[in-house]
Scaffold this active site. Structure first.
Site, PDB file in Angstrom:
ATOM      1  CB  ILE A  58      -0.965  -0.027   1.210  1.00 61.84           C
ATOM      2  CG1 ILE A  58      -2.127   0.937   1.031  1.00 61.84           C
ATOM      3  CG2 ILE A  58      -0.208   0.190   2.514  1.00 61.84           C
ATOM      4  CD1 ILE A  58      -3.291   0.683   1.994  1.00 61.84           C
ATOM      5  CB  CYS A  59       1.851   3.897  -1.814  1.00 56.74           C
ATOM      6  SG  CYS A  59       0.913   4.008  -3.351  1.00 56.74           S
ATOM      7  NE  ARG A  60      -2.847  10.885   0.301  1.00 54.72           N
ATOM      8  CZ  ARG A  60      -4.124  10.945  -0.052  1.00 54.72           C
ATOM      9  NH1 ARG A  60      -4.745   9.869  -0.495  1.00 54.72           N
ATOM     10  NH2 ARG A  60      -4.792  12.073   0.042  1.00 54.72           N
TER      11      ARG A  60
END
Length: 108
Positions: A58-60
């Protein structure tokens, strides 16, 4: 080749979640129990990622996590991209996040 991708609601309970955002983003708010390795550090720190289990990346918003997922899968890991990232996790679905600073957590 497209990478395996799931929505935040498809992540199994207790799954390994790898957050590839930068330190300031992580410090502002992250998923409790997630592992943190910024995308730029992944080629050096990949040994910290579980090799024998699925890893949900996951990231932004999904751009960095798809790159991390691709790199991990090319190097023998079972990585799955999380569509929409932390925006989908917290802002869209209201799933909980925590802050290490003791301040109110938020998605940066």
């Amino acid at each position: 080749m497209s990478e395996p991708t799931v929505s935040v609601t498809e992540i199994p309970e207790g799954a390994n979640i790898l957050d590839v955002r930068e330190d300031d983003e992580w410090n502002a708010g992250h998923i409790d129990g997630a592992q943190h390795i910024p995308l730029g550090d992944l080629p050096v720190r990949y040994g910290e990622v579980p090799l024998d289990e699925d890893v949900y990346v996951i990231c932004r918003s999904g751009g960095r996590s798809i790159r991390a997922t691709s790199w991990l899968n090319q190097n023998g890991f079972d990585a799955i991209n999380v569509r929409g990232g932390m925006g989908a996790w917290n802002l869209d679905n209201g799933l909980p996040i925590v802050s290490d600073s003791g301040e109110e957590p938020w998605v940066k």
